[in-house]
Write a protein that holds these residues in place. Structure first.
Motif, PDB file in Angstrom:
ATOM      1  N   UNK A 169       0.715  -0.810   0.175  1.00  0.00           N
ATOM      2  CA  UNK A 169       0.188   0.168   0.031  1.00  0.00           C
ATOM      3  C   UNK A 169       0.432   1.095  -0.633  1.00  0.00           C
ATOM      4  N   UNK A 170       0.071   2.456  -0.260  1.00  0.00           N
ATOM      5  CA  UNK A 170       1.170   3.304  -0.546  1.00  0.00           C
ATOM      6  C   UNK A 170       1.081   4.237   0.771  1.00  0.00           C
ATOM      7  N   UNK A 171       1.988   3.687   1.636  1.00  0.00           N
ATOM      8  CA  UNK A 171       2.132   4.353   3.217  1.00  0.00           C
ATOM      9  C   UNK A 171       2.596   5.851   3.120  1.00  0.00           C
ATOM     10  N   UNK A 172       3.403   5.999   2.545  1.00  0.00           N
ATOM     11  CA  UNK A 172       4.464   7.016   2.304  1.00  0.00           C
ATOM     12  C   UNK A 172       3.997   7.883   1.223  1.00  0.00           C
ATOM     13  N   UNK A 173       3.591   8.774   0.811  1.00  0.00           N
ATOM     14  CA  UNK A 173       3.019   9.416  -0.352  1.00  0.00           C
ATOM     15  C   UNK A 173       4.290  10.357  -1.279  1.00  0.00           C
ATOM     16  N   UNK A 174       5.401  10.503  -0.901  1.00  0.00           N
ATOM     17  CA  UNK A 174       6.152  10.981  -0.955  1.00  0.00           C
ATOM     18  C   UNK A 174       6.782   9.738  -2.125  1.00  0.00           C
ATOM     19  N   UNK A 175       7.021   8.303  -0.878  1.00  0.00           N
ATOM     20  CA  UNK A 175       7.659   7.536  -1.768  1.00  0.00           C
ATOM     21  C   UNK A 175       7.120   6.804  -3.117  1.00  0.00           C
TER      22      UNK A 175
ATOM     23  N   UNK B  35       7.234   3.966  -4.600  1.00  0.00           N
ATOM     24  CA  UNK B  35       7.106   2.592  -4.567  1.00  0.00           C
ATOM     25  C   UNK B  35       6.407   2.162  -2.955  1.00  0.00           C
ATOM     26  N   UNK B  36       5.557   1.503  -2.864  1.00  0.00           N
ATOM     27  CA  UNK B  36       4.426   1.194  -1.626  1.00  0.00           C
ATOM     28  C   UNK B  36       5.415   0.222  -0.810  1.00  0.00           C
ATOM     29  N   UNK B  37       4.768   0.479   0.532  1.00  0.00           N
ATOM     30  CA  UNK B  37       5.623  -0.595   1.564  1.00  0.00           C
ATOM     31  C   UNK B  37       4.142  -1.680   1.745  1.00  0.00           C
ATOM     32  N   UNK B  38       3.999  -2.932   2.901  1.00  0.00           N
ATOM     33  CA  UNK B  38       4.459  -3.531   2.552  1.00  0.00           C
ATOM     34  C   UNK B  38       3.064  -3.961   4.318  1.00  0.00           C
ATOM     35  N   UNK B  39       2.679  -4.785   4.370  1.00  0.00           N
ATOM     36  CA  UNK B  39       1.803  -5.046   5.452  1.00  0.00           C
ATOM     37  C   UNK B  39       1.867  -6.368   5.637  1.00  0.00           C
ATOM     38  N   UNK B  40       1.987  -7.309   6.598  1.00  0.00           N
ATOM     39  CA  UNK B  40       2.370  -8.582   6.681  1.00  0.00           C
ATOM     40  C   UNK B  40       1.045  -8.472   8.098  1.00  0.00           C
ATOM     41  N   UNK B  41       0.137  -8.944   7.611  1.00  0.00           N
ATOM     42  CA  UNK B  41      -1.029  -9.918   8.396  1.00  0.00           C
ATOM     43  C   UNK B  41      -0.730 -11.211   9.240  1.00  0.00           C
ATOM     44  N   UNK B  42      -0.518 -11.095  10.324  1.00  0.00           N
ATOM     45  CA  UNK B  42      -0.122 -12.311  11.331  1.00  0.00           C
ATOM     46  C   UNK B  42      -1.781 -13.122  12.138  1.00  0.00           C
ATOM     47  N   UNK B  43      -1.800 -13.977  12.322  1.00  0.00           N
ATOM     48  CA  UNK B  43      -2.399 -13.843  13.730  1.00  0.00           C
ATOM     49  C   UNK B  43      -2.890 -13.451  15.158  1.00  0.00           C
TER      50      UNK B  43
ATOM     51  N   UNK C 148      -6.959  -4.537   3.149  1.00  0.00           N
ATOM     52  CA  UNK C 148      -6.727  -3.523   2.257  1.00  0.00           C
ATOM     53  C   UNK C 148      -6.180  -2.180   2.126  1.00  0.00           C
ATOM     54  N   UNK C 149      -5.539  -1.660   1.326  1.00  0.00           N
ATOM     55  CA  UNK C 149      -5.501  -0.413   1.465  1.00  0.00           C
ATOM     56  C   UNK C 149      -6.366   0.253   1.054  1.00  0.00           C
ATOM     57  N   UNK C 150      -6.384   1.746   0.453  1.00  0.00           N
ATOM     58  CA  UNK C 150      -7.486   2.794   0.117  1.00  0.00           C
ATOM     59  C   UNK C 150      -7.124   4.427   1.673  1.00  0.00           C
ATOM     60  N   UNK C 151      -7.940   5.435   0.732  1.00  0.00           N
ATOM     61  CA  UNK C 151      -7.905   6.111   1.162  1.00  0.00           C
ATOM     62  C   UNK C 151      -9.783   6.169   2.265  1.00  0.00           C
TER      63      UNK C 151
END
Length: 499
Positions: A116-122, A124-132, A161-164
């Motif tokens: 997801x686009x966590x850092x608007x200035x970057x 490339x998108x960053x990664x979220x790993x969803x765990x138990x 999911x990522x989104x505004x």
């Protein structure tokens, strides 16, 4: 020498015309199907989570593959690995490194990997790993993923999911579900999420965030994405009230247990529709100006297994060098053949345009997506199989059968703005294809020849024609015709107009 591939959409000062086509085939030959497995771990898992995003130091348009192993019976393993794309869909150049490696089997399974686009200035998108038991955020450094988590949320999630979603800005937020609760974490735009989420008691097997109550090509960026979820045999669509809550809720009663849901505009009216898959059947429900029709627009059956639907523009077999601008429907599932249903200007046949067995027979397909891995604008089909021919859990890819580099689909929602006495501003919606370099605007002259107006490629989504003035309704004058082309930079000897 670089040449430009074009896709065209026509309009007059009063209207615009989109262009149509059919769906092409995906490659089914063995040498065009690539499987990936992570050997050498102390546990052999039954599943694999994955997503695509540029993560190494080459072109930002080349999507790389990030993998993570999930559970194996009662033994779990949490590890990640990156495989780099050489720019043409070849992921064999493995970086050989792991991030957040554990030496033994643990009970910390990966449920989902999502960028997801966590850092608007970057870029490339960053990664979220969803765990138990937690959610981990890893920054995309541009030279691989961070080797340790940049942020840890000590509550688990099964999917997200990522989104505004959160009010107050237009940045991507992280929305997750643990099955009984949905949590929305606001992006702080500095690489971190707000650790105090907005929480909703919602039972959900799976959630998606998407614009459901507005035209996606005319979206007001002050509005938030809505929440689509399913549980049992019911799909719920909750409209965002733009104040960190929901204003209304709609339901789709599917009639059987649901295996997968996809959203996308399948009739080109600008509103995201809903496609639902269950055992032996898939149904498509149209969205009319924010109201989901309770009766299916289309359905197909006789899959003889569970069905996971995907939506995307697969192109046309009659001309493999262009996309057609209409989203097709692909369905897959546990041991079932892949079937592609061609979109014929908003209608679908009951028989697929293509059907083939994906991977080893009777392998389980539990995670699937359409993605441009070849950097051509052609969507390939990637899915997680429980085992490849060696018995390893794998990510397998059927590449798009486009020859050369396909021309992009025509820009959508071409129109004009301006009042009498003003110069007309030609506008259009941005293309969603990965390899778009810009747009060109053409006008028909007195000799009915198309003349390009802009001296260089337009990177935005508007152009002012300073040579024309809009007339009042009672003024005599002529009609001016324009069209907009999407340009695709490619080292191919192609020049194609979607006319």
């Amino acid at each position: 020498m670089k040449r430009i591939i074009f896709a065209t959409v026509f309009l007059t000062i009063l209207t615009w015309v989109s262009l149509f086509g059919q769906v092409p085939y995906l490659s089914t030959t063995t040498n065009m199907v690539t499987s990936f497995s992570i050997e050498g771990f102390p546990c052999l898992p039954s599943k694999m989570a994955f997503d695509f995003e540029p993560v190494n130091g080459d072109a930002t348009s080349d999507v790389d593959l990030v993998l993570g192993k999930t559970e194996y019976s009662l033994l779990m393993i949490y590890q990640g690995k990156q495989r780099y794309n050489n720019g043409s869909g070849d992921f064999l150049n493995d970086d050989g490194t792991f991030f957040n490696t554990t030496s033994n089997c643990t009970n910390e399974t990966i449920n989902e990997i999502i960028f997801g686009k966590l850092r608007p200035s970057n870029s490339r998108r960053d990664l979220a790993i969803l765990r138990q038991n937690e959610v981990r955020i890893y920054h995309n450094t541009g030279n691989g993923m961070a080797t340790s988590a940049n942020q840890v949320i000590t509550l688990g999630a099964t999917n997200g999911a990522w989104g505004p979603f959160v009010a107050g800005d237009n940045f991507e937020d992280l929305v997750v579900s643990d099955g009984s609760q949905v949590r929305a974490y606001r992006s702080l735009t500095n690489g971190n999420l707000d650790m105090s989420p907005y929480t909703f008691s919602i039972t959900a097997t799976k959630i998606l965030v998407a614009q459901m109550d507005e035209d996606i090509y005319k979206r007001d960026f002050n509005t938030r994405f809505d929440l689509v979820s399913y549980s049992g045999s019911t799909v719920s669509v909750r409209m965002n009230n733009n104040n960190n809550g929901f204003s209304s809720q709609q339901y789709i009663s599917f009639g059987d247990n649901i295996d997968g849901v996809a959203v996308g505009d399948i009739n080109n009216d600008g509103f995201n529709d809903v496609v639902v898959g269950g055992y032996n059947i898939v149904k498509a429900y149209l969205n009319s100006n924010g109201t989901i029709n309770a009766n299916p627009h289309w359905s197909a059956s006789n899959f003889f297994n569970s069905v996971i639907p995907l939506i995307g523009d697969m192109g046309t077999p009659t001309d493999p060098n262009r996309n057609d601008g209409w989203n097709d429907i692909l369905v897959t599932g546990h041991g079932a053949p892949v079937r592609i249903f061609a979109n014929n200007q908003g209608t679908f046949n009951s028989m697929p345009a293509q059907s083939f067995q994906s991977g080893p027979h009777f392998s389980s397909t539990s995670n699937a997506m359409l993605v441009d891995i070849q950097n051509t604008g052609g969507l390939s089909f990637a899915y997680q199989s429980n085992h490849d021919h060696l018995g390893n859990p794998s990510v397998m890819i059927h590449t798009n059968k486009h020859t050369g580099n396909p021309a992009p689909a025509p820009p959508k929602n071409a129109n004009y703005t301006g009042a009498a006495g003003q110069h007309p501003t030609i506008t259009w919606a941005p293309s969603t294809e990965r390899d778009i370099s810009g747009y060109n605007v053409y006008k028909q002259d007195a000799a009915e020849q198309w003349v390009k107006l802009n001296p260089s490629t337009i990177t935005g989504t508007s152009w002012v024609d300073n040579t024309e003035t809009i007339l009042a309704p009672n003024q005599a004058g002529g009609v001016r015709y324009y069209h907009v082309k999407a340009a695709d930079q490619a080292d191919k000897n192609l020049h194609h107009h979607n006319k």
